[in-house]
Design an enzyme around this catalytic site. Structure first.
Site, mmCIF file in Angstrom:
data_model
loop_
_atom_site.group_PDB
_atom_site.id
_atom_site.type_symbol
_atom_site.label_atom_id
_atom_site.label_comp_id
_atom_site.label_asym_id
_atom_site.label_seq_id
_atom_site.Cartn_x
_atom_site.Cartn_y
_atom_site.Cartn_z
ATOM 1 N N PRO A 97 82.455 -16.518 -71.596
ATOM 2 C CA PRO A 97 82.664 -15.727 -72.835
ATOM 3 C C PRO A 97 82.944 -16.333 -73.966
ATOM 4 O O PRO A 97 83.468 -17.536 -74.088
ATOM 5 C CB PRO A 97 83.751 -14.957 -72.402
ATOM 6 C CG PRO A 97 84.153 -15.335 -70.951
ATOM 7 C CD PRO A 97 83.483 -16.493 -70.591
ATOM 8 N N GLY A 103 85.909 -22.661 -74.240
ATOM 9 C CA GLY A 103 85.077 -23.300 -74.706
ATOM 10 C C GLY A 103 83.555 -23.234 -74.804
ATOM 11 O O GLY A 103 83.020 -24.313 -74.398
ATOM 12 N N ALA A 107 80.840 -26.332 -74.745
ATOM 13 C CA ALA A 107 79.981 -26.559 -73.254
ATOM 14 C C ALA A 107 78.619 -26.379 -73.771
ATOM 15 O O ALA A 107 77.790 -27.500 -73.244
ATOM 16 C CB ALA A 107 80.601 -25.314 -72.420
ATOM 17 N N ASP A 148 89.316 -29.720 -76.732
ATOM 18 C CA ASP A 148 88.140 -29.002 -75.920
ATOM 19 C C ASP A 148 87.081 -30.028 -75.499
ATOM 20 O O ASP A 148 86.468 -29.930 -74.352
ATOM 21 C CB ASP A 148 87.389 -28.031 -76.842
ATOM 22 C CG ASP A 148 88.432 -26.639 -77.074
ATOM 23 O OD1 ASP A 148 89.548 -27.068 -76.799
ATOM 24 O OD2 ASP A 148 87.946 -25.777 -77.470
HETATM 25 O O1 PMV Z 1 90.834 -21.685 -79.125
HETATM 26 P P1 PMV Z 1 90.597 -22.856 -78.456
HETATM 27 O O2 PMV Z 1 91.063 -22.814 -76.782
HETATM 28 O O3 PMV Z 1 89.552 -23.433 -78.772
HETATM 29 O O4 PMV Z 1 91.778 -23.900 -78.624
HETATM 30 C C1 PMV Z 1 92.395 -24.323 -80.028
HETATM 31 C C2 PMV Z 1 93.462 -25.230 -79.670
HETATM 32 C C3 PMV Z 1 94.153 -25.534 -80.771
HETATM 33 O O5 PMV Z 1 95.077 -26.312 -80.521
HETATM 34 C C4 PMV Z 1 94.745 -24.427 -81.498
HETATM 35 C C5 PMV Z 1 93.219 -26.190 -82.143
HETATM 36 C C6 PMV Z 1 92.893 -27.663 -81.482
HETATM 37 O O6 PMV Z 1 92.064 -28.131 -82.402
HETATM 38 O O7 PMV Z 1 93.507 -28.198 -80.720
#
Ligand code: PMV
Length: 309
Positions: A97, A103, A107, A148
């Site tokens: 999603p 991600g 991905a 990520d």
């Molecule tokens: O929303 P996501 O799962 O892509 O996560 C972002 C994670 C943060 O820590 C808020 C930002 C980052 O760049 O690590």
């Protein structure tokens, strides 16, 4: 034809604080994946076919429209040192999603990097894939921590500290988490910017909060590696409370977190950028259906159970 896959991911602990140098934990979600298929082009052009987002066009047309996919492909070709675009048809599909903290975009980038590198005939190491994926991330997310792209590149549980080589780790005992989607796109970029503004105004206060989150992530890794998985529940709850303090939770996320806890989850928290997207809950064995039903009743738009091992 050549195919390449990359999994989804979920952050277990440490989001936001990770941007400020604290450790965070993330795991791949292998039930979900992005897929890139490369075929010969019917003509001399590079064709992009991404049916999920309604795109069928030549790379040239997409570049003219400054489409994100064209941008990412440009970054990849540049990083691979390719001199010209190849006459190929690139088909992109994904079961991850979009904008929910799983991600999806990352991905796609990683599956594209691997597929294009193989097509060009350049073998790439995980380290190179990770570096190129980070470049692509930066185009869209400003200053991402890199968690990520790292967890998706290595497709293993990752203990991540910004700017340091990633460490993989293994769960001594497998455990199950429920991942539930609020159905609201997570405005990660805005949430990260707001936390930054608060930090700039009161650096000491917020650094103390980030340090506490880092302590939670460190403790969680230790519990996972030593098989004390029940201890992750209270750590999730504590981490969620600190994310609420950072103003990145929302009524919808809190509702799902409460519902999971009331249905027997050992702990729950939002995951990722917040204010939308997903939450996670630690599900004790035998309670999967109960937690799932409670999340559904509380309005979850999608629920997934995944085992970390
Ligand atoms: O929303 P996501 O799962 O892509 O996560 C972002 C994670 C943060 O820590 C808020 C930002 C980052 O760049 O690590």
């Amino acid at each position: 034809m050549l195919s390449s896959f990359a999994p989804g991911k979920i952050i277990l602990f440490g989001e936001h604080a990770v941007v400020y140098g604290q450790p965070a934990l993330a795991v791949p979600v292998t039930q979900l994946s992005a897929r890139v298929d490369i075929e010969d082009s019917p003509d001399e052009q590079t064709w992009i076919d991404a049916p999920d987002i309604g795109v069928t066009a030549t790379l040239e047309d997409l570049r003219r429209d400054t489409h994100p996919l064209a941008f990412v492909i440009g970054v990849i070709y540049n990083s691979l040192g390719a001199r010209r675009f190849l006459p190929i048809r690139i088909r992109i599909t994904s079961t991850i999603p979009i904008a929910s903290g799983l991600g999806s975009g990352t991905a796609v980038s990683i599956a594209l990097i691997r597929a294009l590198a193989t097509t060009i005939g350049l073998p790439v190491s995980n380290e190179q894939v990770n570096t190129i994926a980070f470049e692509a991330e930066r185009v869209y997310h400003g200053a991402p921590s890199g968690i990520d792209n790292t967890v998706i590149t290595y497709s293993q549980p990752i203990y991540f500290i910004k700017g340091q080589p990633p460490e993989t780790f293994q769960a001594r005992e497998a455990f199950t988490i429920a991942i539930a989607d609020t159905g609201i796109p997570a405005p990660t970029r805005d949430a990260v910017a707001d936390v930054r503004r608060m930090w700039q105004q009161k650096p000491e206060q917020w650094e103390a909060v980030f340090t506490r989150v880092g302590g939670i992530a460190r403790a969680a890794r230790e519990k996972i590696e030593s098989g004390q998985v029940e201890a992750l529940g209270p750590l999730m709850d504590e981490n969620h409370a600190l994310l609420q303090e950072m103003t990145v939770s929302s009524a919808e996320l809190d509702r799902l977190v409460e519902a999971a806890r009331s249905a027997g989850a050992l702990g729950a928290k939002l995951s990722g950028g917040g204010r939308g997207g997903n939450m996670i809950a630690l599900v004790p064995s035998g309670a999967g259906e109960q937690v799932q039903a409670a999340l559904e009743a509380a309005g979850a738009a999608g629920i997934l159970l995944t085992t970390v091992q």
